[in-house]
Design a protein around this motif. Structure first.
Motif, PDB file in Angstrom:
ATOM      1  N   UNK A 187      21.201 -18.208 -13.197  1.00  6.71           N
ATOM      2  CA  UNK A 187      20.404 -18.077 -14.421  1.00  6.71           C
ATOM      3  C   UNK A 187      19.867 -16.666 -14.570  1.00  6.71           C
ATOM      4  N   UNK A 188      19.950 -16.126 -15.767  1.00  8.56           N
ATOM      5  CA  UNK A 188      19.370 -14.824 -16.097  1.00  8.56           C
ATOM      6  C   UNK A 188      18.751 -14.916 -17.479  1.00  8.56           C
ATOM      7  N   UNK A 189      17.500 -14.522 -17.608  1.00  7.97           N
ATOM      8  CA  UNK A 189      16.829 -14.620 -18.900  1.00  7.97           C
ATOM      9  C   UNK A 189      15.617 -13.712 -18.957  1.00  7.97           C
ATOM     10  N   UNK A 190      14.856 -13.854 -20.034  1.00 14.66           N
ATOM     11  CA  UNK A 190      13.652 -13.053 -20.212  1.00 14.66           C
ATOM     12  C   UNK A 190      12.510 -13.612 -19.379  1.00 14.66           C
ATOM     13  N   UNK A 191      11.709 -12.722 -18.814  1.00 14.69           N
ATOM     14  CA  UNK A 191      10.514 -13.134 -18.086  1.00 14.69           C
ATOM     15  C   UNK A 191       9.372 -13.418 -19.036  1.00 14.69           C
ATOM     16  N   UNK A 192       8.254 -13.833 -18.497  1.00 17.63           N
ATOM     17  CA  UNK A 192       7.088 -14.141 -19.327  1.00 17.63           C
ATOM     18  C   UNK A 192       6.268 -12.880 -19.582  1.00 17.63           C
ATOM     19  N   UNK A 193       5.807 -12.690 -20.815  1.00 19.79           N
ATOM     20  CA  UNK A 193       4.939 -11.548 -21.101  1.00 19.79           C
ATOM     21  C   UNK A 193       3.500 -11.794 -20.672  1.00 19.79           C
ATOM     22  N   UNK A 194       3.161 -13.019 -20.277  1.00 17.96           N
ATOM     23  CA  UNK A 194       1.791 -13.367 -19.891  1.00 17.96           C
ATOM     24  C   UNK A 194       1.647 -13.153 -18.399  1.00 17.96           C
ATOM     25  N   UNK A 195       0.853 -12.169 -18.035  1.00 16.25           N
ATOM     26  CA  UNK A 195       0.651 -11.836 -16.628  1.00 16.25           C
ATOM     27  C   UNK A 195      -0.799 -12.176 -16.253  1.00 16.25           C
ATOM     28  N   UNK A 196      -0.996 -13.289 -15.557  1.00 18.46           N
ATOM     29  CA  UNK A 196      -2.322 -13.715 -15.129  1.00 18.46           C
ATOM     30  C   UNK A 196      -2.526 -13.345 -13.668  1.00 18.46           C
ATOM     31  N   UNK A 197      -3.750 -12.913 -13.323  1.00 21.07           N
ATOM     32  CA  UNK A 197      -3.994 -12.399 -11.978  1.00 21.07           C
ATOM     33  C   UNK A 197      -3.982 -13.498 -10.914  1.00 21.07           C
ATOM     34  N   UNK A 198      -4.553 -14.662 -11.223  1.00 20.90           N
ATOM     35  CA  UNK A 198      -4.632 -15.730 -10.220  1.00 20.90           C
ATOM     36  C   UNK A 198      -3.467 -16.698 -10.301  1.00 20.90           C
ATOM     37  N   UNK A 199      -2.958 -16.929 -11.503  1.00 20.30           N
ATOM     38  CA  UNK A 199      -1.885 -17.907 -11.684  1.00 20.30           C
ATOM     39  C   UNK A 199      -0.717 -17.263 -12.436  1.00 20.30           C
ATOM     40  N   UNK A 200      -0.059 -16.318 -11.795  1.00 18.71           N
ATOM     41  CA  UNK A 200       1.035 -15.624 -12.480  1.00 18.71           C
ATOM     42  C   UNK A 200       2.193 -16.567 -12.786  1.00 18.71           C
ATOM     43  N   UNK A 201       2.814 -16.345 -13.918  1.00 16.87           N
ATOM     44  CA  UNK A 201       3.989 -17.124 -14.283  1.00 16.87           C
ATOM     45  C   UNK A 201       5.232 -16.535 -13.651  1.00 16.87           C
ATOM     46  N   UNK A 202       6.368 -17.129 -13.915  1.00 17.36           N
ATOM     47  CA  UNK A 202       7.623 -16.624 -13.386  1.00 17.36           C
ATOM     48  C   UNK A 202       8.650 -17.726 -13.285  1.00 17.36           C
TER      49      UNK A 202
END
Length: 243
Positions: A187-202
């Protein structure tokens, strides 16, 4: 669109995307208000309303002067320079949103006298004389490496960037730095633009294959293993495969 193209569809489905974002904001607002009132409420969100909300600055201009806004293409209708220009190596987008920024921009280019030119001394004058300003800037940029130029401009606090095709944007160093392309397995796709310090997405798992979790979903809804096996035998529960 441009003055000659007529109305032109935007390259991305911005109204669909914005409606989702506005809806998420509406839900958060309703949840926040519920803490005070203790009551829920219905969120009435439409593509039409969200599309209208995106008409900036065109709606504001119309309300101020009652004139139908004209298509300007890349240039901003209210600001100059705020547009695309050609360099030796690529097109660049440059923005100088007010008079102090324009004076700083002129100093950066080694053309301080341009800031005092009556045609360009104020933003209003620059918008009126946009064609002349564009001619001067295209001539100034003609021998520049656009990528190096925009890096120097950013370092000087001047908004600018090279105009990138999709493949170039995906391969850009800053894209990698911001983890905006994600890969996992095949799988290859776009990452999340929401970068949270304690609960980072990905990306934690690849998108499921077609019906990959079908049996598990049915089991969670109370179907027995025998019932699931019967559905599989009858062809209702399709074998895992790429859709």
């Amino acid at each position: 669109g441009t003055e000659t193209s007529g109305a032109t569809r935007l390259g991305t489905p911005i109204v669909d995307i914005a409606t989702g974002l506005f809806s998420a904001i509406a839900i958060l607002m309703a949840l926040h208000e519920r803490k005070t009132s203790g009551q829920g409420q219905y969120c009435d969100m439409t593509l039409h309303d969200c599309g209208m909300a995106l008409l900036h600055p065109h709606a504001a201009n119309f309300f101020l002067n009652s004139k139908r806004p004209q298509a300007t293409g890349n240039p901003h209708p209210n600001l100059a320079p705020y547009s695309k220009f050609q360099t030796k190596t690529c097109e660049v987008f440059v923005a100088a949103g007010n008079d102090p920024a324009f004076r700083k921009f002129c100093d950066f280019l080694g053309m301080p006298e341009m800031a005092g030119d009556p045609r360009f001394a104020t933003n209003g004058a620059r918008v009126t004389n946009r064609a002349a300003l564009t001619e001067v800037l295209n001539a100034r940029f003609a021998d520049e490496d656009g990528h190096a130029l925009t890096r120097r401009m950013l370092a000087a606090g001047l908004p600018a960037g090279p105009v990138l095709n999709v493949d170039e944007a995906m391969a850009a160093d800053h894209t990698a730095h911001r983890k905006m392309v994600t890969e996992l397995g095949g799988f290859r796709g776009l990452g999340t633009p929401i970068k949270l310090s304690r609960t980072p997405g990905g990306t934690r798992s690849a998108p499921p294959r077609f019906n990959e979790h079908g049996a598990a979903v049915l089991r969670a809804r109370g179907f027995s293993d025998d019932e699931i096996a019967a559905l599989a035998r009858d062809g209702v529960l399709v074998e895992n495969r790429r859709k």
